[in-house]
Design a protein around this motif. Structure first.
Motif, mmCIF file in Angstrom:
data_model
loop_
_atom_site.group_PDB
_atom_site.id
_atom_site.type_symbol
_atom_site.label_atom_id
_atom_site.label_comp_id
_atom_site.label_asym_id
_atom_site.label_seq_id
_atom_site.Cartn_x
_atom_site.Cartn_y
_atom_site.Cartn_z
ATOM 1 N N GLY A 181 26.879 53.111 20.214
ATOM 2 C CA GLY A 181 26.389 53.945 21.300
ATOM 3 C C GLY A 181 27.010 53.655 22.651
ATOM 4 O O GLY A 181 26.731 54.353 23.633
ATOM 5 N N ASN A 182 27.831 52.589 22.743
ATOM 6 C CA ASN A 182 28.578 52.281 23.962
ATOM 7 C C ASN A 182 27.662 52.020 25.161
ATOM 8 O O ASN A 182 27.926 52.466 26.274
ATOM 9 N N GLN A 183 26.603 51.265 24.933
ATOM 10 C CA GLN A 183 25.687 50.944 26.029
ATOM 11 C C GLN A 183 24.919 49.676 25.674
ATOM 12 O O GLN A 183 24.361 49.565 24.582
ATOM 13 N N VAL A 184 24.892 48.696 26.608
ATOM 14 C CA VAL A 184 24.170 47.457 26.352
ATOM 15 C C VAL A 184 23.558 46.940 27.646
ATOM 16 O O VAL A 184 24.148 47.054 28.723
ATOM 17 N N TRP A 185 22.355 46.404 27.548
ATOM 18 C CA TRP A 185 21.688 45.777 28.697
ATOM 19 C C TRP A 185 22.387 44.469 29.018
ATOM 20 O O TRP A 185 22.648 43.653 28.138
ATOM 21 N N LEU A 186 22.704 44.269 30.303
ATOM 22 C CA LEU A 186 23.439 43.080 30.720
ATOM 23 C C LEU A 186 22.695 41.798 30.348
ATOM 24 O O LEU A 186 23.322 40.816 29.939
ATOM 25 N N GLY A 187 21.379 41.788 30.472
ATOM 26 C CA GLY A 187 20.620 40.587 30.133
ATOM 27 C C GLY A 187 20.802 40.163 28.695
ATOM 28 O O GLY A 187 20.955 38.968 28.391
ATOM 29 N N SER A 188 20.805 41.123 27.776
ATOM 30 C CA SER A 188 21.003 40.779 26.359
ATOM 31 C C SER A 188 22.444 40.367 26.089
ATOM 32 O O SER A 188 22.710 39.520 25.223
ATOM 33 N N LEU A 189 23.393 40.930 26.829
ATOM 34 C CA LEU A 189 24.794 40.537 26.685
ATOM 35 C C LEU A 189 24.999 39.106 27.153
ATOM 36 O O LEU A 189 25.703 38.324 26.498
ATOM 37 N N ILE A 190 24.373 38.747 28.276
ATOM 38 C CA ILE A 190 24.472 37.378 28.790
ATOM 39 C C ILE A 190 23.931 36.386 27.764
ATOM 40 O O ILE A 190 24.556 35.364 27.477
ATOM 41 N N ALA A 191 22.774 36.684 27.194
ATOM 42 C CA ALA A 191 22.176 35.787 26.208
ATOM 43 C C ALA A 191 23.068 35.643 24.976
ATOM 44 O O ALA A 191 23.200 34.550 24.409
ATOM 45 N N ALA A 192 23.698 36.739 24.549
ATOM 46 C CA ALA A 192 24.544 36.709 23.353
ATOM 47 C C ALA A 192 25.827 35.918 23.579
ATOM 48 O O ALA A 192 26.387 35.349 22.631
ATOM 49 N N LEU A 193 26.323 35.879 24.834
ATOM 50 C CA LEU A 193 27.604 35.231 25.112
ATOM 51 C C LEU A 193 27.465 33.791 25.609
ATOM 52 O O LEU A 193 28.468 33.076 25.696
ATOM 53 N N GLU A 194 26.272 33.365 25.926
ATOM 54 C CA GLU A 194 26.092 31.986 26.401
ATOM 55 C C GLU A 194 26.564 30.939 25.393
ATOM 56 O O GLU A 194 27.149 29.924 25.793
ATOM 57 N N PRO A 195 26.372 31.133 24.074
ATOM 58 C CA PRO A 195 26.873 30.128 23.116
ATOM 59 C C PRO A 195 28.396 29.989 23.121
ATOM 60 O O PRO A 195 28.930 29.042 22.529
ATOM 61 N N PHE A 196 29.088 30.919 23.776
ATOM 62 C CA PHE A 196 30.552 30.862 23.825
ATOM 63 C C PHE A 196 31.052 30.116 25.063
ATOM 64 O O PHE A 196 32.227 30.182 25.409
ATOM 65 N N GLY A 197 30.142 29.422 25.733
ATOM 66 C CA GLY A 197 30.535 28.609 26.879
ATOM 67 C C GLY A 197 30.606 29.362 28.184
ATOM 68 O O GLY A 197 31.199 28.867 29.150
ATOM 69 N N LEU A 198 30.028 30.563 28.249
ATOM 70 C CA LEU A 198 30.055 31.371 29.463
ATOM 71 C C LEU A 198 28.662 31.388 30.089
ATOM 72 O O LEU A 198 27.681 31.672 29.410
ATOM 73 N N ASN A 199 28.600 31.086 31.387
ATOM 74 C CA ASN A 199 27.308 31.122 32.048
ATOM 75 C C ASN A 199 27.056 32.488 32.674
ATOM 76 O O ASN A 199 27.941 33.361 32.704
ATOM 77 N N GLN A 200 25.846 32.676 33.173
ATOM 78 C CA GLN A 200 25.443 33.972 33.716
ATOM 79 C C GLN A 200 26.339 34.413 34.871
ATOM 80 O O GLN A 200 26.721 35.585 34.946
#
Length: 302
Positions: free
Chosen positions: A32-51
């Motif tokens: 659908g080409n749409q994502v909430w930024l908060g859920s994206l941040i949570a999903a990418l934190e395990p990859f060593g990226l902070n908010q």
């Protein structure tokens, strides 16, 4: 997250902007080409990226025209812009398709700077590099398979750019130029490193009952690293692929591993990534044609 996956992430050292392009392209756009930024941040934190890193990278991608944003209440939602969709669609044709399957009539598509300013031509070269074009010499780009008609769509606003088709009478000289222009030796080394990196993960997946978080991490790093390699390379017809090239083996590994983690990764995506209307929906039909295609519908995909 499993230690083997954490080790792979540390070896990849993904940059925020590049990884966000990967996750929007591989994961968000088919849902659908749409994502909430908060859920994206949570999903990418395990990859060593902070908010802060993620928010900064997203803002830059919006400023550069790659992403669009939509505000609903206090929440921000992101997806590819029209530009981002076009660019990633061109890249996706190369990422998910087997190498060396294109038909070739022996002629090259050449793009020459016939008088436009250097900045404009460099921007065009950057765009065409995503399609596999390489700099053959100053002011001259080349590709063996990309159609001249498709290129003309990219240069419609640059009347000083010349596009034509040509053939070579010297296979030896052409082979030398190929190795230099696309740095095929370095690329082959990159594909061998990719196989060495993800080979153990492929074996590990075959022995485990995957949970969603591990499957999502493997899928994202797999596509991220494979995308970086493929978009640096050229889409050669089989007759021009150097003997013993490692890209065919890497593609087979990527295809097998992607399909092995897809079921569990889809469960994770739908449970943890959200759009305005709620959890991300089922992927579009094109998803099932990626790599070698899925023979049966995936669990949770209907």
């Amino acid at each position: 997250m499993d230690p083997l996956i954490e080790k792979t992430i540390r070896r990849c050292e993904p940059r925020a902007g590049s990884l966000i392009v990967t996750v929007i392209g591989d994961v968000v756009s088919p849902h659908g080409n749409q994502v909430w930024l908060g859920s994206l941040i949570a999903a990418l934190e395990p990859f060593g990226l902070n908010q802060r890193q993620i928010r900064t990278a997203v803002s830059r991608l919006v400023a550069d025209g790659w992403l669009r944003s939509e505000q609903v209440g206090r929440r921000s939602y992101y997806g590819f812009s029209d530009l981002g969709l076009r660019e990633f669609a061109g890249a996706a044709r190369r990422i998910y398709r087997p190498p060396g399957i294109v038909d070739w009539d022996g002629r090259w598509t050449l793009v020459m700077n016939g008088g436009c300013d250097a900045d404009s031509f460099n921007e065009l070269a950057r765009h065409l590099a995503w399609q596999g074009f390489a700099k053959l010499t100053t002011g001259l780009l080349g590709h063996p398979c990309f159609s001249s008609e498709a290129v003309k769509e990219s240069v419609v606003n640059e009347p000083a750019v010349v596009v034509w088709r040509a053939s070579s009478d010297s296979d030896r000289a052409l082979s030398t130029k190929l190795r230099a222009a696309w740095d095929l030796d370095a690329l082959d080394s990159g594909f061998r490193s990719f196989t060495k990196m993800f080979g153990p993960l492929s074996k590990w997946v075959g022995e485990k009952q995957l949970d969603g978080a591990n499957a999502f991490a493997i899928r994202l790093m797999l596509v991220h690293e494979y995308r970086r390699l493929v978009l640096k390379s050229i889409e050669l017809p089989r007759s021009l692929i150097p003997k013993g090239a490692s890209n065919l083996e890497s593609y087979k590994l990527a295809s097998d591993l992607y399909q092995a983690v897809s079921d569990a990764s889809l469960e994770y995506i739908r449970a943890h990534l959200t759009a305005i209307d709620g959890p991300l929906g089922a992927p579009d039909p094109a998803y099932f044609k990626r790599f070698d295609g899925f023979s049966v519908p995936l669990a949770g995909a209907a």
